[in-house]
Design a protein around this motif. Structure first.
Motif, mmCIF file in Angstrom:
data_model
loop_
_atom_site.group_PDB
_atom_site.id
_atom_site.type_symbol
_atom_site.label_atom_id
_atom_site.label_comp_id
_atom_site.label_asym_id
_atom_site.label_seq_id
_atom_site.Cartn_x
_atom_site.Cartn_y
_atom_site.Cartn_z
ATOM 1 N N THR A 19 0.833 -1.194 0.000
ATOM 2 C CA THR A 19 0.000 0.000 0.000
ATOM 3 C C THR A 19 0.872 1.251 0.000
ATOM 4 O O THR A 19 2.092 1.185 0.166
ATOM 5 C CB THR A 19 -0.917 0.029 1.222
ATOM 6 O OG1 THR A 19 -0.108 0.250 2.388
ATOM 7 C CG2 THR A 19 -1.694 -1.271 1.362
ATOM 8 N N ARG A 57 1.029 3.194 2.272
ATOM 9 C CA ARG A 57 1.581 3.305 3.624
ATOM 10 C C ARG A 57 2.572 2.185 3.925
ATOM 11 O O ARG A 57 2.932 1.952 5.076
ATOM 12 C CB ARG A 57 0.450 3.267 4.649
ATOM 13 C CG ARG A 57 -0.480 4.469 4.570
ATOM 14 C CD ARG A 57 -1.506 4.423 5.693
ATOM 15 N NE ARG A 57 -2.463 5.513 5.614
ATOM 16 C CZ ARG A 57 -2.270 6.716 6.087
ATOM 17 N NH1 ARG A 57 -1.133 7.015 6.688
ATOM 18 N NH2 ARG A 57 -3.206 7.645 5.976
ATOM 19 N N ASP A 58 2.984 1.437 2.881
ATOM 20 C CA ASP A 58 3.985 0.375 3.004
ATOM 21 C C ASP A 58 3.497 -0.860 3.746
ATOM 22 O O ASP A 58 4.311 -1.651 4.232
ATOM 23 C CB ASP A 58 5.275 0.889 3.652
ATOM 24 C CG ASP A 58 6.035 1.839 2.733
ATOM 25 O OD1 ASP A 58 6.695 2.746 3.249
ATOM 26 O OD2 ASP A 58 5.933 1.670 1.503
ATOM 27 N N SER A 59 2.192 -1.051 3.824
ATOM 28 C CA SER A 59 1.661 -2.299 4.351
ATOM 29 C C SER A 59 1.715 -3.342 3.235
ATOM 30 O O SER A 59 1.373 -3.038 2.085
ATOM 31 C CB SER A 59 0.229 -2.108 4.823
ATOM 32 O OG SER A 59 -0.325 -3.313 5.279
ATOM 33 N N THR A 60 2.161 -4.548 3.561
ATOM 34 C CA THR A 60 2.360 -5.560 2.523
ATOM 35 C C THR A 60 1.478 -6.786 2.739
ATOM 36 O O THR A 60 1.031 -7.063 3.861
ATOM 37 C CB THR A 60 3.824 -6.013 2.479
ATOM 38 O OG1 THR A 60 4.194 -6.555 3.760
ATOM 39 C CG2 THR A 60 4.746 -4.846 2.144
ATOM 40 N N ASN A 61 1.281 -7.520 1.643
ATOM 41 C CA ASN A 61 0.513 -8.757 1.699
ATOM 42 C C ASN A 61 1.054 -9.683 0.616
ATOM 43 O O ASN A 61 1.515 -9.205 -0.439
ATOM 44 C CB ASN A 61 -0.971 -8.494 1.486
ATOM 45 C CG ASN A 61 -1.825 -9.675 1.910
ATOM 46 O OD1 ASN A 61 -1.451 -10.423 2.804
ATOM 47 N ND2 ASN A 61 -2.966 -9.842 1.283
#
Length: 115
Positions: A52, A54-58
């Motif tokens: 994302t 915001r540097d959220s990963t999956n």
């Protein structure tokens, strides 16, 4: 329209590593979640990693613990670090917005894992 250029693929032995890069032509990509997709011969394109703004990963289960996605908004670039590669990772890798691809597809970069 944002243009995407993928690079960094190649031929690697099982257990090896590669780092893919995806350069975007416009900075507006920095506000969007981005993803790496791959398409193996005879198979549908699948999303394997997302990051994302915001540097959220999956990650897809098939690559979790082996692949790492990151982004550098200043460089308008998304990366995919791939470790412990397996033959089943062989595919053409693409980047695009996630989870719905909104931009035109780039040419992709071929990753071949073989001994």
């Amino acid at each position: 329209q944002v243009q995407l250029v993928e690079s960094g693929g190649g031929l690697v032995q099982p257990g090896g590593s590669l780092r893919l890069s995806c350069a975007a032509s416009r900075s507006t990509f920095s506000m969007r979640a981005m993803g790496w997709y791959r398409q193996a011969p005879g198979k549908e394109r699948e999303l394997v990693a997302t990051v994302t703004f915001r540097d959220s990963t999956n990650y897809a289960d098939s690559v979790k613990g082996r692949f790492t996605i990151s982004r550098d908004n200043a460089k308008k670039t998304v990366y995919l670090q791939m470790n412990n590669l397996k033959p089943e990772d062989t595919a053409v890798y693409f980047c695009n917005t996630a989870t719905t691809p909104l931009y035109s597809w780039g040419q992709g970069t071929q990753v071949t894992v073989s001994s």
